[in-house]
Design an enzyme around this catalytic site. Structure first.
Site, PDB file in Angstrom:
ATOM      1  N   GLU A   1      14.946   6.038   5.004  1.00 26.36           N
ATOM      2  CA  GLU A   1      15.141   5.081   3.919  1.00 26.36           C
ATOM      3  C   GLU A   1      13.910   4.181   3.881  1.00 26.36           C
ATOM      4  O   GLU A   1      12.937   4.435   4.591  1.00 26.36           O
ATOM      5  CB  GLU A   1      16.440   4.302   4.120  1.00 26.36           C
ATOM      6  CG  GLU A   1      17.625   5.266   4.140  1.00 26.36           C
ATOM      7  CD  GLU A   1      18.985   4.611   3.946  1.00 26.36           C
ATOM      8  OE1 GLU A   1      19.039   3.463   3.492  1.00 26.36           O
ATOM      9  OE2 GLU A   1      19.986   5.276   4.238  1.00 26.36           O
TER      10      GLU A   1
ATOM     11  N   LYS B   1      10.562   4.469  -0.974  1.00 21.78           N
ATOM     12  CA  LYS B   1      10.567   5.628  -0.087  1.00 21.78           C
ATOM     13  C   LYS B   1       9.374   6.558  -0.337  1.00 21.78           C
ATOM     14  O   LYS B   1       9.332   7.662   0.181  1.00 21.78           O
ATOM     15  CB  LYS B   1      11.897   6.370  -0.247  1.00 21.78           C
ATOM     16  CG  LYS B   1      13.069   5.509   0.237  1.00 21.78           C
ATOM     17  CD  LYS B   1      14.380   6.249   0.202  1.00 21.78           C
ATOM     18  CE  LYS B   1      15.090   6.027  -1.100  1.00 21.78           C
ATOM     19  NZ  LYS B   1      16.392   6.733  -1.155  1.00 21.78           N
TER      20      LYS B   1
END
Ligand SMILES: [Zn+2]
Length: 262
Positions: A3, A49
Site C-alpha cells: 500500500e 502506490k
C-alpha cells in the site's frame, strides 16, 4: 499487500541506495532487450502506490506493484528467490541487481512529458508525503464521485487521494465507526475529511521500520483492528468480526457489526 506506506518506504530505500548510480544494464518487460545502459539514476520517488525512477536520459520508469509485485536486491552471483520469468524490471548496477517481480504495470514516460503529467494529475494528493489537502480531496469527490458510490470504493479510488489500499480501507472505516456499506451520500463532508485525515495519519505512522500496524497498544492482541480477523472477537467490543467482498470490484472488507453502525 503493498500500500502507500510500503511504496514510500521502498522509494526511500531505493533512493538512498541507487540515486546517482550508473546503470550497467536495464531490462523492462515486455521488451526483452537491455536498455538505458550508461545512464544514471537521478531520482526515485513515489506518489500513492506508483513508483517513479528518473534517469539521466530524461526518461522516467513508472511501476505499480498491484497485489503481487515485490522488489528484491541480489548480489550478481546470488541465486534469485523467484524465477526469472517473473521479473518485470531488472536494474544491473554492477555490484547489486535490483529486481522487481510481478509488477502489475510498468511504463516509460518522459520527465515532464504530457503522459507523465497526466498520470500525476489523475492521482489525488498523496496521503503520505505531506499534510492532507482537504479542499483538493473535497473538490475531487464532488467532481468524480457519484453520491451512490460505496465508502469502500471511494477510499480505494486513487484519483481522490493516493495511498489507501485494501488493509487501510477496512482499518480506517473501523476506527471511524463507519459501516462499510455506507454510501458517499450518507457521509457528510466533515466525516469524509476525518476519514482521509485518519488514513493519512496511519500511513505516515507506518513509515518507520517494522510491520504495518494500526494499533498503538502493545497488548499481544495483534497489529490490526479488523483486517484478517474474520470471526475473531472485536478488540473493542468482543463481537465477531465479519468479512464480505464489497464494492464495484469486490474486495475483502472486514468490519465489526457493533462498532461500525454509523
Ligand atoms: Zn466492535
Amino acid at each position: 499487500m503493498p500500500e502507500g506506506d510500503t511504496i514510500a518506504k521502498l522509494a526511500g530505500f531505493l533512493a538512498e541506495q541507487t540515486e546517482g548510480r550508473r546503470i550497467r544494464r536495464l531490462w523492462v518487460r515486455p521488451r526483452d532487450e537491455p536498455s538505458a545502459a550508461g545512464c544514471d539514476i537521478t531520482s526515485v520517488s513515489c506518489k500513492g502506490k506508483h513508483l517513479f525512477i528518473d534517469l539521466s536520459n530524461g526518461a522516467t520508469l513508472r511501476s505499480h506493484l498491484g497485489m503481487y509485485g515485490t522488489w528484491h536486491r541480489y548480489r550478481p552471483e546470488s541465486d534469485w528467490r523467484r524465477p526469472r520469468r517473473q521479473a518485470s524490471i531488472i536494474f544491473d548496477l554492477e555490484d547489486w541487481h535490483y529486481v522487481c517481480f510481478n509488477a502489475k504495470e510498468t511504463e516509460w514516460l518522459r520527465v515532464d512529458g504530457p503522459r507523465h503529467l497526466d498520470r500525476l494529475q489523475r492521482l489525488g494528493p498523496d496521503l503520505i508525503s505531506s499534510a492532507i489537502h482537504p479542499d483538493e480531496i473535497r473538490r475531487r469527490i464532488r467532481l468524480l464521485i457519484d453520491p451512490s458510490v460505496l465508502a469502500v470504493d471511494l477510499l480505494l479510488d486513487q484519483r481522490i487521494a493516493a495511498g489507501i489500499g485494501n488493509v487501510y480501507k477496512s482499518e480506517v472505516l473501523f476506527l471511524e465507526g463507519i459501516d462499510p456499506s455506507r454510501r458517499v451520500a450518507d457521509l457528510g463532508e466533515a466525516r469524509l475529511q476525518t476519514l482521509y485525515g485518519r488514513a493519512s495519519e496511519l500511513l505516515r505512522a507506518n513509515l518507520g521500520g517494522g510491520r504495518r500496524t494500526t494499533r498503538t497498544k502493545r497488548d499481544g492482541r495483534g497489529r490490526l483492528w479488523v483486517y484478517g480477523r474474520l470471526d475473531l472477537p472485536c478488540l473493542h467490543c468482543g463481537e465477531p468480526i465479519r468479512r464480505e467482498a464489497l464494492g464495484a470490484r469486490p474486495r475483502s472488507t472486514y468490519w465489526c457489526p457493533r462498532c461500525q453502525r454509523g
